[in-house]
Design a protein around this motif. Structure first.
Motif, short mmCIF file in Angstrom:
data_model
loop_
_atom_site.label_atom_id
_atom_site.label_comp_id
_atom_site.label_asym_id
_atom_site.label_seq_id
_atom_site.Cartn_x
_atom_site.Cartn_y
_atom_site.Cartn_z
N ARG A 108 -13.59 -28.37 12.58
CA ARG A 108 -14.88 -27.73 12.37
C ARG A 108 -15.47 -27.16 13.66
N HIS A 109 -15.30 -27.92 14.74
CA HIS A 109 -15.91 -27.53 16.01
C HIS A 109 -14.92 -26.82 16.94
N GLU A 110 -13.75 -26.45 16.40
CA GLU A 110 -12.75 -25.67 17.13
C GLU A 110 -12.35 -26.33 18.45
N ALA A 111 -12.12 -27.62 18.38
CA ALA A 111 -11.69 -28.36 19.57
C ALA A 111 -10.19 -28.19 19.79
N ILE A 112 -9.78 -28.36 21.01
CA ILE A 112 -8.35 -28.47 21.33
C ILE A 112 -8.00 -29.95 21.17
N HIS A 113 -7.16 -30.22 20.19
CA HIS A 113 -6.92 -31.60 19.77
C HIS A 113 -5.51 -32.07 20.15
N LEU A 114 -5.45 -33.25 20.69
CA LEU A 114 -4.18 -33.90 21.01
C LEU A 114 -3.95 -35.06 20.06
N HIS A 115 -2.81 -35.07 19.40
CA HIS A 115 -2.45 -36.20 18.53
C HIS A 115 -1.93 -37.34 19.40
N LEU A 116 -2.85 -37.93 20.12
CA LEU A 116 -2.49 -39.02 21.03
C LEU A 116 -1.88 -40.19 20.27
N ALA A 117 -2.30 -40.38 19.03
CA ALA A 117 -1.77 -41.49 18.23
C ALA A 117 -0.28 -41.36 17.99
N ASP A 118 0.25 -40.14 18.04
CA ASP A 118 1.66 -39.92 17.73
C ASP A 118 2.57 -40.00 18.96
N LEU A 119 2.00 -40.22 20.12
CA LEU A 119 2.84 -40.38 21.31
C LEU A 119 3.61 -41.70 21.22
N PRO A 120 4.73 -41.81 21.92
CA PRO A 120 5.66 -42.94 21.67
C PRO A 120 5.26 -44.25 22.35
N TRP A 121 4.07 -44.75 22.03
CA TRP A 121 3.57 -45.96 22.67
C TRP A 121 4.44 -47.17 22.39
N LEU A 122 4.90 -47.30 21.17
CA LEU A 122 5.70 -48.48 20.81
C LEU A 122 7.16 -48.33 21.18
N ASP A 123 7.64 -47.10 21.26
CA ASP A 123 9.05 -46.87 21.60
C ASP A 123 9.32 -46.98 23.09
N HIS A 124 8.29 -46.79 23.91
CA HIS A 124 8.46 -46.79 25.36
C HIS A 124 7.44 -47.74 25.96
N ARG A 125 7.84 -49.00 26.12
CA ARG A 125 6.93 -50.03 26.62
C ARG A 125 6.30 -49.66 27.96
N PRO A 126 6.98 -48.91 28.86
CA PRO A 126 6.33 -48.56 30.13
C PRO A 126 5.06 -47.74 29.98
N LEU A 127 4.81 -47.17 28.80
CA LEU A 127 3.60 -46.38 28.61
C LEU A 127 2.36 -47.24 28.40
N LEU A 128 2.54 -48.54 28.14
CA LEU A 128 1.42 -49.44 27.90
C LEU A 128 1.26 -50.42 29.05
N SER A 129 0.01 -50.78 29.32
CA SER A 129 -0.25 -51.80 30.33
C SER A 129 0.04 -53.18 29.76
N ALA A 130 -0.19 -54.20 30.56
CA ALA A 130 0.14 -55.57 30.13
C ALA A 130 -0.67 -55.99 28.92
N ASP A 131 -1.89 -55.43 28.74
CA ASP A 131 -2.70 -55.86 27.60
C ASP A 131 -2.27 -55.21 26.29
N ARG A 132 -1.37 -54.23 26.34
CA ARG A 132 -0.81 -53.55 25.17
C ARG A 132 -1.84 -52.71 24.43
N LEU A 133 -3.07 -52.64 24.92
CA LEU A 133 -4.10 -51.83 24.28
C LEU A 133 -4.41 -50.56 25.05
N HIS A 134 -4.11 -50.56 26.35
CA HIS A 134 -4.46 -49.42 27.21
C HIS A 134 -3.21 -48.81 27.80
N PRO A 135 -3.25 -47.53 28.08
CA PRO A 135 -2.10 -46.90 28.73
C PRO A 135 -1.87 -47.47 30.13
#
Length: 338
Positions: free
Chosen positions: A210-237
């Protein structure tokens, strides 16, 4: 979680301010290491960004003002430096121009922020800055509250995006991954959280359109497939995860025709947290996080899990998914229409 308030800063070799830390100087090139040590670095596998409709780009101004609104993910939690955090907005900012010295960056995100904090605390400051580009990434913390209300979240996000767009800012948005999957919670606990997160993402997708934003599907990035992308708490990059987000947003902007500089440079990427690091985080910080949530989220989540188990036995789990989506679309329908 509590966090420092962001302060104004400039890209290149002259980051200034206190609070949210900014990267200083040219980024360090990544190197592939055959052995994981405390000082090894890894290359990051990149994925193509996803995009929604967006406004036509304008000519790049002499000075680019970039503001970032949101919670701990945008504040930079998971990518520590000596004086705070160096998250994806700090990595993206120097890449918004061929001359990083011409980019002014203000990170207004605060750890633990709800969508209500977005409009009550961060939006007024952002509007005062008159940013050319503004990132709004929020809503995840709303799903972790016992009083979660998708209509309230939708109204807050719509207010922020509507007012920033009306002020002439180019909007950057992102949908967020399911916290239950990141934490690997058991099904009866994970499904209610996933249902809430899916509802928030449905709202973010539609408001971005609606607001013509540039949107990134961050949810679809490979967080679970590549453990190095997550910090120790598993909630933050991790630092690698923040760099991935910055590069993906840069790709989205470039593909939309917005003038940008070279992609965000590489950062020092430590090895992925191992089992010992996960246990250490739980012992030193995770227990405190759970204790803070025990008064609010945990009782509500346990009640949801109990109800989820009953409904699953009755074969109504999919019906609950549909009902949650219906509530999200009803919340969207109740918003002002342009």
């Amino acid at each position: 979680m509590t966090g420092a308030r962001g302060t104004a800063s400039r890209t290149g070799n002259r980051w200034h301010g206190t609070g949210t830390a900014m990267a200083a100087g040219p980024a360090v090139e990544e190197r592939r290491s055959a052995h994981s040590t405390a000082h090894s670095f890894r290359e990051i596998e990149m994925t193509a960004p996803y995009r929604l409709a967006h406004a036509a780009p304008a000519a790049q101004p002499d000075t680019i003002r970039f503001a970032a609104l949101g919670d701990s993910v945008t504040e930079g939690v998971g990518a520590p430096v000596d004086s705070g955090w160096c998250g994806w907005p700090a990595l993206l900012a120097p890449a918004l121009s061929t001359d990083p010295e011409l980019v002014e960056h203000r990170n207004l995100a605060i750890s633990g922020a709800l969508s209500s904090d977005l409009i009550n605390r961060q939006l007024p400051a952002a509007l005062a800055l008159r940013p050319h580009l503004v990132a709004v990434v929020a809503g995840g913390n709303d799903t972790l509250r016992a009083n979660f209300d998708i209509a309230r979240t939708a109204a807050a996000l719509d207010t922020a995006l509507r007012e920033l767009s009306a002020a002439g800012s180019v909007l950057l948005t992102a949908c967020l991954p399911d916290p239950g999957r990141l934490l690997r919670l058991p099904g009866p606990l994970a499904r209610p959280l996933a249902r809430r997160m899916n509802a928030v993402n449905t709202v973010v997708h539609e408001l971005s359109r609606r607001h013509e934003a540039i949107h990134l599907h961050l949810a679809d990035l490979p967080w679970l497939d590549h453990r190095p992308l997550l910090s120790a708490d598993r909630l933050h990059p991790s630092p690698a995860g923040h760099l991935l987000i910055a590069r993906e947003f840069h790709s989205c902007l470039a593909a939309a025709g917005h003038p940008v500089g070279p992609p965000p440079g590489a950062v020092l990427v430590p090895p992925a947290p191992g089992r010992a690091a996960d246990l250490w985080w739980m012992a030193t910080r995770g227990t405190a996080w759970i204790a803070r949530r025990s008064v609010d989220l945990i009782p509500g989540l346990l009640a949801l899990a109990t109800a989820e188990t009953v409904q699953l036995l009755r074969g109504r789990s999919q019906a609950l998914d549909a009902e949650a989506q219906a509530r999200a679309w009803a919340a969207l329908a109740a918003l002002p229409q342009d």
